[in-house]
Design a protein around this motif. Structure first.
Motif, PDB file in Angstrom:
ATOM      1  N   GLN A  40       0.576  -1.181   0.040  1.00  0.00           N
ATOM      2  CA  GLN A  40       0.185  -0.087  -0.061  1.00  0.00           C
ATOM      3  C   GLN A  40       0.758   1.202   0.028  1.00  0.00           C
ATOM      4  OE1 GLN A  40      -3.476  -0.400  -0.069  1.00  0.00           O
ATOM      5  NE2 GLN A  40      -3.676   1.818  -0.689  1.00  0.00           N
ATOM      6  N   ARG A  41       0.648   2.060  -0.796  1.00  0.00           N
ATOM      7  CA  ARG A  41       1.472   3.448  -0.884  1.00  0.00           C
ATOM      8  C   ARG A  41       0.715   4.348  -0.246  1.00  0.00           C
ATOM      9  NH1 ARG A  41       1.777   4.891  -6.656  1.00  0.00           N
ATOM     10  NH2 ARG A  41       2.556   6.857  -5.836  1.00  0.00           N
ATOM     11  N   ASN A  42      -0.105   5.255  -0.642  1.00  0.00           N
ATOM     12  CA  ASN A  42      -0.883   6.441  -0.038  1.00  0.00           C
ATOM     13  C   ASN A  42      -2.256   6.233  -0.740  1.00  0.00           C
ATOM     14  OD1 ASN A  42       0.076   7.471  -2.444  1.00  0.00           O
ATOM     15  ND2 ASN A  42       0.768   9.218  -1.577  1.00  0.00           N
ATOM     16  N   GLY A  43      -3.396   6.452   0.238  1.00  0.00           N
ATOM     17  CA  GLY A  43      -4.718   6.670  -0.297  1.00  0.00           C
ATOM     18  C   GLY A  43      -4.981   5.486  -1.020  1.00  0.00           C
ATOM     19  N   ARG A  44      -5.619   5.117  -2.148  1.00  0.00           N
ATOM     20  CA  ARG A  44      -5.815   3.902  -3.035  1.00  0.00           C
ATOM     21  C   ARG A  44      -4.727   3.583  -3.885  1.00  0.00           C
ATOM     22  NH1 ARG A  44     -11.125   5.863  -6.310  1.00  0.00           N
ATOM     23  NH2 ARG A  44     -10.441   3.839  -7.053  1.00  0.00           N
ATOM     24  N   LYS A  45      -3.667   4.015  -3.829  1.00  0.00           N
ATOM     25  CA  LYS A  45      -2.523   3.595  -4.578  1.00  0.00           C
ATOM     26  C   LYS A  45      -1.814   2.356  -4.214  1.00  0.00           C
ATOM     27  CE  LYS A  45      -2.637   7.689  -6.956  1.00  0.00           C
ATOM     28  NZ  LYS A  45      -3.390   7.412  -8.199  1.00  0.00           N
ATOM     29  N   SER A  46      -1.259   1.553  -4.760  1.00  0.00           N
ATOM     30  CA  SER A  46      -0.686   0.054  -4.255  1.00  0.00           C
ATOM     31  C   SER A  46       0.299   0.143  -5.414  1.00  0.00           C
ATOM     32  CB  SER A  46      -1.559  -0.664  -4.113  1.00  0.00           C
ATOM     33  OG  SER A  46      -2.352  -1.071  -5.520  1.00  0.00           O
ATOM     34  N   LEU A  47       1.231  -0.879  -5.065  1.00  0.00           N
ATOM     35  CA  LEU A  47       2.495  -1.576  -5.984  1.00  0.00           C
ATOM     36  C   LEU A  47       2.407  -2.912  -5.717  1.00  0.00           C
ATOM     37  CD1 LEU A  47       4.980   0.022  -7.269  1.00  0.00           C
ATOM     38  CD2 LEU A  47       5.988  -0.546  -5.038  1.00  0.00           C
ATOM     39  N   THR A  48       2.763  -3.569  -7.126  1.00  0.00           N
ATOM     40  CA  THR A  48       2.760  -5.073  -6.927  1.00  0.00           C
ATOM     41  C   THR A  48       4.263  -5.317  -7.244  1.00  0.00           C
ATOM     42  OG1 THR A  48       0.445  -5.265  -7.862  1.00  0.00           O
ATOM     43  CG2 THR A  48       1.797  -7.031  -7.811  1.00  0.00           C
ATOM     44  N   SER A  49       4.839  -6.126  -6.406  1.00  0.00           N
ATOM     45  CA  SER A  49       6.245  -6.627  -6.976  1.00  0.00           C
ATOM     46  C   SER A  49       6.093  -8.264  -7.198  1.00  0.00           C
ATOM     47  CB  SER A  49       6.913  -6.409  -5.721  1.00  0.00           C
ATOM     48  OG  SER A  49       6.636  -6.910  -4.662  1.00  0.00           O
ATOM     49  N   VAL A  50       7.091  -8.603  -8.180  1.00  0.00           N
ATOM     50  CA  VAL A  50       7.174  -9.835  -8.418  1.00  0.00           C
ATOM     51  C   VAL A  50       8.546 -10.245  -8.211  1.00  0.00           C
ATOM     52  CG1 VAL A  50       6.930 -11.582 -10.227  1.00  0.00           C
ATOM     53  CG2 VAL A  50       5.410  -9.788 -10.189  1.00  0.00           C
ATOM     54  N   GLN A  51       8.903 -11.099  -7.387  1.00  0.00           N
ATOM     55  CA  GLN A  51      10.269 -11.627  -6.845  1.00  0.00           C
ATOM     56  C   GLN A  51      10.448 -13.220  -7.020  1.00  0.00           C
ATOM     57  OE1 GLN A  51      10.784 -11.348  -2.890  1.00  0.00           O
ATOM     58  NE2 GLN A  51      12.621 -12.580  -2.927  1.00  0.00           N
ATOM     59  N   GLY A  52      11.582 -13.345  -7.538  1.00  0.00           N
ATOM     60  CA  GLY A  52      11.948 -14.768  -7.553  1.00  0.00           C
ATOM     61  C   GLY A  52      11.984 -15.536  -8.943  1.00  0.00           C
ATOM     62  N   LEU A  53      11.658 -14.705 -10.033  1.00  0.00           N
ATOM     63  CA  LEU A  53      11.755 -15.503 -11.249  1.00  0.00           C
ATOM     64  C   LEU A  53      13.343 -15.763 -11.544  1.00  0.00           C
ATOM     65  CD1 LEU A  53       9.751 -12.731 -13.585  1.00  0.00           C
ATOM     66  CD2 LEU A  53       9.065 -14.990 -12.564  1.00  0.00           C
ATOM     67  N   LYS A  54      13.529 -16.788 -12.528  1.00  0.00           N
ATOM     68  CA  LYS A  54      14.701 -17.603 -12.821  1.00  0.00           C
ATOM     69  C   LYS A  54      15.566 -16.387 -13.520  1.00  0.00           C
ATOM     70  CE  LYS A  54      13.292 -22.073 -13.117  1.00  0.00           C
ATOM     71  NZ  LYS A  54      13.018 -23.110 -13.910  1.00  0.00           N
ATOM     72  N   LYS A  55      16.813 -16.163 -13.142  1.00  0.00           N
ATOM     73  CA  LYS A  55      17.976 -15.311 -13.701  1.00  0.00           C
ATOM     74  C   LYS A  55      17.932 -15.596 -15.254  1.00  0.00           C
ATOM     75  CE  LYS A  55      20.458 -14.655  -9.607  1.00  0.00           C
ATOM     76  NZ  LYS A  55      20.994 -15.414  -8.560  1.00  0.00           N
ATOM     77  N   GLU A  56      17.558 -16.362 -15.817  1.00  0.00           N
ATOM     78  CA  GLU A  56      17.779 -16.681 -17.402  1.00  0.00           C
ATOM     79  C   GLU A  56      16.865 -15.981 -18.168  1.00  0.00           C
ATOM     80  OE1 GLU A  56      16.250 -20.750 -16.005  1.00  0.00           O
ATOM     81  OE2 GLU A  56      18.039 -19.764 -15.626  1.00  0.00           O
ATOM     82  N   PHE A  57      15.812 -15.417 -17.739  1.00  0.00           N
ATOM     83  CA  PHE A  57      14.581 -15.018 -18.255  1.00  0.00           C
ATOM     84  C   PHE A  57      15.014 -13.426 -18.443  1.00  0.00           C
ATOM     85  CE2 PHE A  57      11.664 -18.017 -16.279  1.00  0.00           C
ATOM     86  CZ  PHE A  57      11.296 -18.800 -17.247  1.00  0.00           C
ATOM     87  N   ASN A  58      14.612 -12.703 -19.538  1.00  0.00           N
ATOM     88  CA  ASN A  58      14.687 -11.366 -19.817  1.00  0.00           C
ATOM     89  C   ASN A  58      13.757 -10.688 -18.922  1.00  0.00           C
ATOM     90  OD1 ASN A  58      15.186  -8.811 -20.771  1.00  0.00           O
ATOM     91  ND2 ASN A  58      15.481  -9.574 -22.836  1.00  0.00           N
TER      92      ASN A  58
END
Length: 116
Positions: A40-58
């Motif tokens: 959650q950022r501020n108000g209705r704003k939010s941020l989605t993060s994706v972590q852990g994909l394999k390193k060979e992907f671009n």
């Protein structure tokens, strides 16, 4: 109500704490889990993060497709502990999960969704 004494200071919320305890940087140990979180950022704003994909992907190509598919902005962030993390505007957890599974990047049972 939570009572806090003078010598007990509550710690701030760390959305990546679960991943650090469980597997210390999802892709680094070879277990293959992909963590999708919302912050959650501020108000209705939010941020989605994706972590852990394999390193060979671009990551930049994946980000480009995600941005185009979901009409949102995003960036690839380089973190010293977590490696590369994709960040997207808005709560895109379900969309990203569906996208990664349909594209064949990750199996559904290797995705962990975190958030409120």
């Amino acid at each position: 109500m939570l009572e806090v004494s003078d010598n007990e200071i509550p710690e701030s919320f760390d959305p990546f704490a679960e991943a650090n305890v469980e597997d210390n940087g999802a892709g680094s140990k070879g277990n293959g889990y992909v963590h999708i979180r919302v912050q959650q950022r501020n108000g209705r704003k939010s941020l989605t993060s994706v972590q852990g994909l394999k390193k060979e992907f671009n990551y930049n190509k994946i980000l480009k497709d995600l941005k185009k598919e979901f009409c949102c902005n995003g960036v690839v962030v380089q973190d010293s502990e977590l490696g590369q993390v994709i960040q997207l505007q808005g709560d895109q957890r379900k969309n990203v999960t569906k996208f990664l599974v349909e594209a064949g990047i990750v199996k559904k049972d290797l995705i962990k969704i975190h958030g409120f």
